[in-house]
Design a protein around this motif. Sequence first.
Motif, PDB file in Angstrom:
ATOM      1  N   UNK A 264       0.822  -1.211   0.000  1.00 42.37           N
ATOM      2  CA  UNK A 264       0.000   0.000   0.000  1.00 42.37           C
ATOM      3  C   UNK A 264       0.857   1.264   0.000  1.00 42.37           C
ATOM      4  N   UNK A 265       1.991   1.217   0.670  1.00 44.53           N
ATOM      5  CA  UNK A 265       2.838   2.404   0.740  1.00 44.53           C
ATOM      6  C   UNK A 265       3.354   2.816  -0.635  1.00 44.53           C
ATOM      7  N   UNK A 266       3.547   1.853  -1.515  1.00 45.38           N
ATOM      8  CA  UNK A 266       3.996   2.168  -2.875  1.00 45.38           C
ATOM      9  C   UNK A 266       2.921   2.986  -3.590  1.00 45.38           C
ATOM     10  N   UNK A 267       1.661   2.601  -3.418  1.00 45.64           N
ATOM     11  CA  UNK A 267       0.572   3.373  -4.023  1.00 45.64           C
ATOM     12  C   UNK A 267       0.465   4.742  -3.366  1.00 45.64           C
ATOM     13  N   UNK A 268       0.563   4.794  -2.055  1.00 44.65           N
ATOM     14  CA  UNK A 268       0.494   6.075  -1.340  1.00 44.65           C
ATOM     15  C   UNK A 268       1.578   7.025  -1.849  1.00 44.65           C
ATOM     16  N   UNK A 269       2.797   6.510  -1.991  1.00 42.85           N
ATOM     17  CA  UNK A 269       3.897   7.327  -2.510  1.00 42.85           C
ATOM     18  C   UNK A 269       3.628   7.755  -3.950  1.00 42.85           C
ATOM     19  N   UNK A 270       3.046   6.867  -4.756  1.00 42.44           N
ATOM     20  CA  UNK A 270       2.718   7.191  -6.139  1.00 42.44           C
ATOM     21  C   UNK A 270       1.669   8.282  -6.241  1.00 42.44           C
ATOM     22  N   UNK A 271       0.659   8.219  -5.384  1.00 46.79           N
ATOM     23  CA  UNK A 271      -0.365   9.268  -5.368  1.00 46.79           C
ATOM     24  C   UNK A 271       0.280  10.592  -4.956  1.00 46.79           C
ATOM     25  N   UNK A 272       1.151  10.541  -3.952  1.00 48.30           N
ATOM     26  CA  UNK A 272       1.866  11.756  -3.559  1.00 48.30           C
ATOM     27  C   UNK A 272       2.664  12.336  -4.704  1.00 48.30           C
ATOM     28  N   UNK A 273       3.337  11.489  -5.449  1.00 49.56           N
ATOM     29  CA  UNK A 273       4.097  11.928  -6.616  1.00 49.56           C
ATOM     30  C   UNK A 273       3.171  12.558  -7.656  1.00 49.56           C
ATOM     31  N   UNK A 274       2.043  11.904  -7.911  1.00 53.90           N
ATOM     32  CA  UNK A 274       1.080  12.413  -8.885  1.00 53.90           C
ATOM     33  C   UNK A 274       0.552  13.785  -8.504  1.00 53.90           C
ATOM     34  N   UNK A 275       0.413  14.012  -7.208  1.00 59.47           N
ATOM     35  CA  UNK A 275      -0.140  15.267  -6.718  1.00 59.47           C
ATOM     36  C   UNK A 275       0.934  16.322  -6.459  1.00 59.47           C
TER      37      UNK A 275
END
Length: 129
Positions: free
Chosen positions: A111-122
Amino acid sequence: MPAHRNVLIAIIDDDDSFRAAMEGLIRSLGYKAAGYSSAEVFLDTHSDRGVDCVVSDIQMPGMTGIEMKQQLNKIGSAVPVIFVTAHTDAGLKQRVADCGGLLLLRKPFDAQVLIDGVGLALGHAPPAV
């Protein structure tokens, strides 16, 4: 964790349980989440209006996630798309890059990989370690 009430993340996946889990994860971070069972439903009902990031499966009945991103590109959308998939092949990473996908995550993923990816996207800085 600060609330991100004005940020909307679209989750597109034909697997109801995966989509619900991802929506729950996104909401737990303080973002709004909207789930769609297919790329067509997303494009027909929402497109990218008001969406800050899309998390999309690649392999779905009908339109694939990559085809959906290509449609978004055609209408001039710059919404970042994070792709997820359980099915990989030799050229998949390149096809994701060619269509402008931000990330490719292989199921199952942390899940942390997705969380980091969303942060990157934003445009958020990654958390300090």
